[in-house]
Design a protein around this motif. Sequence first.
Motif, PDB file in Angstrom:
ATOM      1  N   ASP A  34      -2.926   0.036   5.979  1.00 47.64           N
ATOM      2  CA  ASP A  34      -3.973   0.981   6.361  1.00 47.64           C
ATOM      3  C   ASP A  34      -4.291   0.895   7.852  1.00 47.64           C
ATOM      4  OD1 ASP A  34      -4.155   1.893   3.797  1.00 47.64           O
ATOM      5  OD2 ASP A  34      -5.784   0.539   3.231  1.00 47.64           O
ATOM      6  N   HIS A  35      -4.147  -0.283   8.424  1.00 46.88           N
ATOM      7  CA  HIS A  35      -4.426  -0.435   9.856  1.00 46.88           C
ATOM      8  C   HIS A  35      -3.434   0.380  10.690  1.00 46.88           C
ATOM      9  CE1 HIS A  35      -5.474  -2.457  13.653  1.00 46.88           C
ATOM     10  NE2 HIS A  35      -4.173  -2.473  13.889  1.00 46.88           N
ATOM     11  N   TYR A  36      -2.174   0.370  10.292  1.00 44.51           N
ATOM     12  CA  TYR A  36      -1.148   1.060  11.067  1.00 44.51           C
ATOM     13  C   TYR A  36      -1.062   2.534  10.716  1.00 44.51           C
ATOM     14  CZ  TYR A  36       0.461  -3.670  12.147  1.00 44.51           C
ATOM     15  OH  TYR A  36       0.541  -4.968  12.558  1.00 44.51           O
ATOM     16  N   GLY A  37      -1.207   2.874   9.441  1.00 45.57           N
ATOM     17  CA  GLY A  37      -0.979   4.240   9.023  1.00 45.57           C
ATOM     18  C   GLY A  37       0.482   4.616   9.202  1.00 45.57           C
ATOM     19  N   LEU A  38       0.739   5.928   9.170  1.00 46.20           N
ATOM     20  CA  LEU A  38       2.119   6.401   9.281  1.00 46.20           C
ATOM     21  C   LEU A  38       2.696   6.209  10.682  1.00 46.20           C
ATOM     22  CD1 LEU A  38       1.803   9.661   7.160  1.00 46.20           C
ATOM     23  CD2 LEU A  38       2.928   7.529   6.487  1.00 46.20           C
ATOM     24  N   SER A  39       1.833   5.908  11.657  1.00 43.36           N
ATOM     25  CA  SER A  39       2.350   5.650  13.012  1.00 43.36           C
ATOM     26  C   SER A  39       3.146   4.355  13.072  1.00 43.36           C
ATOM     27  CB  SER A  39       1.198   5.588  14.018  1.00 43.36           C
ATOM     28  OG  SER A  39       0.403   4.428  13.808  1.00 43.36           O
ATOM     29  N   LEU A  40       3.119   3.568  12.007  1.00 40.44           N
ATOM     30  CA  LEU A  40       3.894   2.327  11.941  1.00 40.44           C
ATOM     31  C   LEU A  40       5.348   2.537  12.337  1.00 40.44           C
ATOM     32  CD1 LEU A  40       4.356  -0.638  10.966  1.00 40.44           C
ATOM     33  CD2 LEU A  40       4.694   0.297   8.671  1.00 40.44           C
ATOM     34  N   ILE A  41       5.908   3.661  11.930  1.00 39.33           N
ATOM     35  CA  ILE A  41       7.339   3.874  12.105  1.00 39.33           C
ATOM     36  C   ILE A  41       7.687   4.421  13.488  1.00 39.33           C
ATOM     37  CG2 ILE A  41       7.471   6.272  11.274  1.00 39.33           C
ATOM     38  CD1 ILE A  41       9.848   3.325  10.414  1.00 39.33           C
ATOM     39  N   VAL A  42       6.691   4.828  14.271  1.00 40.39           N
ATOM     40  CA  VAL A  42       6.966   5.422  15.591  1.00 40.39           C
ATOM     41  C   VAL A  42       6.268   4.658  16.707  1.00 40.39           C
ATOM     42  CG1 VAL A  42       7.503   7.724  14.750  1.00 40.39           C
ATOM     43  CG2 VAL A  42       5.118   7.121  15.209  1.00 40.39           C
ATOM     44  N   PRO A  73      10.688  13.639  11.215  1.00 44.03           N
ATOM     45  CA  PRO A  73      11.377  13.263   9.969  1.00 44.03           C
ATOM     46  C   PRO A  73      11.094  11.824   9.547  1.00 44.03           C
ATOM     47  CG  PRO A  73      12.861  14.458  11.409  1.00 44.03           C
ATOM     48  CD  PRO A  73      11.634  14.166  12.212  1.00 44.03           C
ATOM     49  N   ALA A  74      11.000  10.904  10.505  1.00 42.96           N
ATOM     50  CA  ALA A  74      10.732   9.506  10.163  1.00 42.96           C
ATOM     51  C   ALA A  74       9.364   9.358   9.514  1.00 42.96           C
ATOM     52  CB  ALA A  74      10.834   8.635  11.415  1.00 42.96           C
ATOM     53  N   VAL A  75       8.353  10.040  10.071  1.00 41.68           N
ATOM     54  CA  VAL A  75       7.005   9.956   9.506  1.00 41.68           C
ATOM     55  C   VAL A  75       6.976  10.571   8.109  1.00 41.68           C
ATOM     56  CG1 VAL A  75       4.637  10.799   9.750  1.00 41.68           C
ATOM     57  CG2 VAL A  75       5.841   9.852  11.729  1.00 41.68           C
ATOM     58  N   ARG A  76       7.614  11.707   7.932  1.00 45.01           N
ATOM     59  CA  ARG A  76       7.624  12.366   6.611  1.00 45.01           C
ATOM     60  C   ARG A  76       8.374  11.513   5.587  1.00 45.01           C
ATOM     61  NH1 ARG A  76       6.290  18.071   7.018  1.00 45.01           N
ATOM     62  NH2 ARG A  76       7.358  18.386   5.028  1.00 45.01           N
ATOM     63  N   LEU A  77       9.469  10.859   6.028  1.00 37.87           N
ATOM     64  CA  LEU A  77      10.197   9.975   5.116  1.00 37.87           C
ATOM     65  C   LEU A  77       9.373   8.746   4.759  1.00 37.87           C
ATOM     66  CD1 LEU A  77      13.826  10.129   6.559  1.00 37.87           C
ATOM     67  CD2 LEU A  77      13.035  11.038   4.372  1.00 37.87           C
ATOM     68  N   LEU A  78       8.621   8.211   5.721  1.00 36.51           N
ATOM     69  CA  LEU A  78       7.767   7.059   5.426  1.00 36.51           C
ATOM     70  C   LEU A  78       6.700   7.436   4.404  1.00 36.51           C
ATOM     71  CD1 LEU A  78       6.871   4.166   5.889  1.00 36.51           C
ATOM     72  CD2 LEU A  78       5.582   4.932   7.892  1.00 36.51           C
ATOM     73  N   GLN A  79       6.121   8.616   4.549  1.00 39.48           N
ATOM     74  CA  GLN A  79       5.141   9.063   3.550  1.00 39.48           C
ATOM     75  C   GLN A  79       5.801   9.203   2.180  1.00 39.48           C
ATOM     76  OE1 GLN A  79       3.904  13.144   3.617  1.00 39.48           O
ATOM     77  NE2 GLN A  79       1.791  12.644   3.053  1.00 39.48           N
ATOM     78  N   VAL A 134      16.540  16.425   6.186  1.00 39.72           N
ATOM     79  CA  VAL A 134      15.135  16.007   6.147  1.00 39.72           C
ATOM     80  C   VAL A 134      14.345  16.978   7.015  1.00 39.72           C
ATOM     81  CG1 VAL A 134      15.611  13.591   5.668  1.00 39.72           C
ATOM     82  CG2 VAL A 134      15.570  14.369   8.026  1.00 39.72           C
ATOM     83  N   SER A 135      13.101  17.224   6.638  1.00 42.26           N
ATOM     84  CA  SER A 135      12.282  18.231   7.312  1.00 42.26           C
ATOM     85  C   SER A 135      11.890  17.780   8.709  1.00 42.26           C
ATOM     86  CB  SER A 135      11.021  18.520   6.498  1.00 42.26           C
ATOM     87  OG  SER A 135      11.360  19.125   5.272  1.00 42.26           O
ATOM     88  N   ASP A 136      12.011  18.707   9.641  1.00 45.30           N
ATOM     89  CA  ASP A 136      11.565  18.478  11.019  1.00 45.30           C
ATOM     90  C   ASP A 136      10.780  19.702  11.454  1.00 45.30           C
ATOM     91  OD1 ASP A 136      11.218  17.528  13.573  1.00 45.30           O
ATOM     92  OD2 ASP A 136      13.185  18.190  14.267  1.00 45.30           O
ATOM     93  N   ILE A 137       9.534  19.771  11.010  1.00 45.63           N
ATOM     94  CA  ILE A 137       8.664  20.914  11.244  1.00 45.63           C
ATOM     95  C   ILE A 137       7.290  20.408  11.662  1.00 45.63           C
ATOM     96  CG2 ILE A 137       9.844  22.462   9.625  1.00 45.63           C
ATOM     97  CD1 ILE A 137       7.805  21.678   7.512  1.00 45.63           C
ATOM     98  N   PRO A 138       6.457  21.256  12.285  1.00 40.21           N
ATOM     99  CA  PRO A 138       5.102  20.827  12.618  1.00 40.21           C
ATOM    100  C   PRO A 138       4.402  20.245  11.393  1.00 40.21           C
ATOM    101  CG  PRO A 138       5.564  22.957  13.602  1.00 40.21           C
ATOM    102  CD  PRO A 138       6.727  22.648  12.695  1.00 40.21           C
ATOM    103  N   THR A 139       3.810  19.072  11.566  1.00 37.26           N
ATOM    104  CA  THR A 139       3.305  18.304  10.429  1.00 37.26           C
ATOM    105  C   THR A 139       1.938  17.706  10.756  1.00 37.26           C
ATOM    106  OG1 THR A 139       5.562  17.741   9.734  1.00 37.26           O
ATOM    107  CG2 THR A 139       3.772  16.345   8.909  1.00 37.26           C
TER     108      THR A 139
END
Length: 783
Positions: free
Chosen positions: A429-437, A399-405, A363-368
């Motif tokens: 929508d309230h949480y956005g992708l930060s939900l997973i972190v 990677p967690a954020v990219r996988l959630l997307q 899974v990708s782990d790059i600046p995102t």
Amino acid sequence: MFQKSKNYIRKHPKRCVLIGILLVWYYFSIPRQLFNDPTATVIETRNGELLGAKIAIDGQWRFPETDSVSYKFKKCIIAFEDQQFYRHFGFNPVAMGEAIGENIKAGKVVRGGSTITQQVIRLSRKGKKRTYFEKLKELILATRLEFGTSKENILRLYASNAPFGGNVVGIDMASWRYFGLPAHQLSWAESATLAVLPNAPSLIYPGKNQTQLEEKRNRLLKTLLEQETIDSLTYELSISETLPQKPYFLPQIAPHLLDRITKKHRGKRVQTTINAVLQKQVNQVVKQHYEVLKQNEIHNMAVLVLDVDTREVLSYVGNAPTDKNHQKDVDIIQAARSTGSTLKPLLYTAMMDKGELLPEQLVSDIPTVIAGYNPKNFDESYSGAAPANRALARSLNVPAVRLLQQYGLQRFRDELNAFRIKGLKYDADHYGLSLIVGGAEGSLWDLCKTYAGFTGTLNSYKKTSSEYFTRQFVEPIILASENVDFGKKVKQKSIFGAGSIWLTFEAMKKVNRPEGDEAWEFYDSTREIAWKTGTSFGNRDGWAIGTSQKYVVGIWIGNADGEGRPELTGLNTAAPVLFDVFNLLPNSKWFPVPYDDLITATVCGKSGFLASSNCPVKQIYAPILGGKTAPCPYHQLVHLDATRRYRVNSSCEPVADIVHEPWFVLPPLQEYFFKTNNARYRSLPPYRFDCVKESQERMDFIFPKGNSAVYLPKGFDGMTNEVILKIVHTKPETRVFWYIDDKFIGSTKRFHELPIAPKIGEHIITVLDDQGNVLKRKIEIKE
């Protein structure tokens, strides 16, 4: 006989009516419940061991009525108060006559002739004046009580409601207050001491009137000897025992659980699922770690231990032994806090369960940057690409954020409803992708419940021959009187399959252990547990939750007021507590493989994707739907010359002389970070100078990120500094030309970084290498 009664009623109707009224009054003269005083809330173990108590609302330490009276206290109280207790029907005429005679002779009340039954009545009538008329009432009501209940119940009423001095009422509280023991563990001397106290409560205070109290106790012990209730040796030992000198504090080993139970069961005696020995041990672990953590101004901690099979709460520590200034009374177990990374295992399980991820898939782990959101790993470094199971074990955020997307934010948010995490109140929508972190909130209670549901699913699948229960994610229980209903057995999984959960736990087993335990996996005796740490933004919350086949242990550490502290991370603070608690629990074997919910998949040995024709292969366990994932996109067949140092093609090398070799190739930005951490990674060889080069992806931006806003930095002198543009090129020595809005601004070679000072607003950055490859990026410059 019947006819005679009818005749008597006809002749004396008024007399019969009066007798009838008196009989009805006599029958209803005593209420169904003699005592309605408020009582303390008491919590115990299943075996009756006291865990704690909260004083009654009237300020009296009055325990709920005892179930039984201990043998020693029963013998003592009868010998002292009413030796004819089992022979009378509520009153003792002989004792009453003797008392009246002595009182007349003395000219005042010097002795009472009340039986224990009469004393129960007097206690229930709230200490009416001791007159002969009141004695008559007590006598009548005492006989009614004798007809209405058993002798043993009368003794129980007396023992539960007799005054023992101060605000202490009842034998249960008195035994704890004056001897620090439950009533059934008292010695003969201790039982005798308490037996004489209701007769003269002023003697009760420890250290006061010791001579009088000792004389009364010893006289009672002498009576017991004469009655042959005790032998001479017991008597001699008993009279040599000292009297209590100071009051004892009640056990309070689960104060926050007591507060929780009091809200629904005030004034009741409640048996809980708590294991008293474990609770005390966990309290000690918490205290030891708190003494260290408070040096860093970290003041609060919570620990929860669940039995997976029964979902019983075995230990409940709601907070550290701190002070009121640091919210010692707050029950952190129920508090909604930022979840940190504790939801990541749920996402990884969901994606594997749906056939959208394999355990070792890169899974990708790059600046995102995604819609303005710029996630970062905890150490702010990047690995380029990481196997999914390793990304989970290392708790990598990107990677967690990219996988959630990839999986779908709304889809995942909807699935979280199945776990009933009460802190998750808002929509996706309230949480956005930060939900997973850590963008969401949850309590230690709900997170432990969720992990227990995962473990229970895996356990039951094995025990029921590959079946599931419909209600695995149930609320844990605290009351010993309750049982968990796991629902029906079905073939169809309710949420996630056992195979996906097992693979997730396999990854969580490899989480880095706390400092000092680096070599843990080399010891045969080590505990195999699946565990996850979490740290919220700003170092406000440190989490560690682990599970074995039998137990789930959850730890939260931080400050109740939300203040963050340096070094407050799940790994540094919570994980050591987690393993100390697990060391208190019986060990268990690792989870058995759920073969019926797994397949054997042939995957690429380097990328973890399903193997393509160019991949080195290996066999792994994968979820049932794992065969649906895409084949490896990173292996390609590369054409080399005989030396294998250069790539060639038919334009520069005879086809018969070309060597064909599979090559593992990552996209440029992934490769840039990946090869710094993987010494064995081999970049593609360059084309030989005489070859016509084929087009390929050669470069990518490191900074700025796509569609991002860039703020011009300012130095200490207040002057605006330049922005540093940076790209990665697969062939660093290539010359690269830079443009802003089609205006040339410079070139770079080998180190492709360029400082610029553009105007405020939107710009297009264009990069062109000397091979004609073009790269563009849109940015917005702000102050």
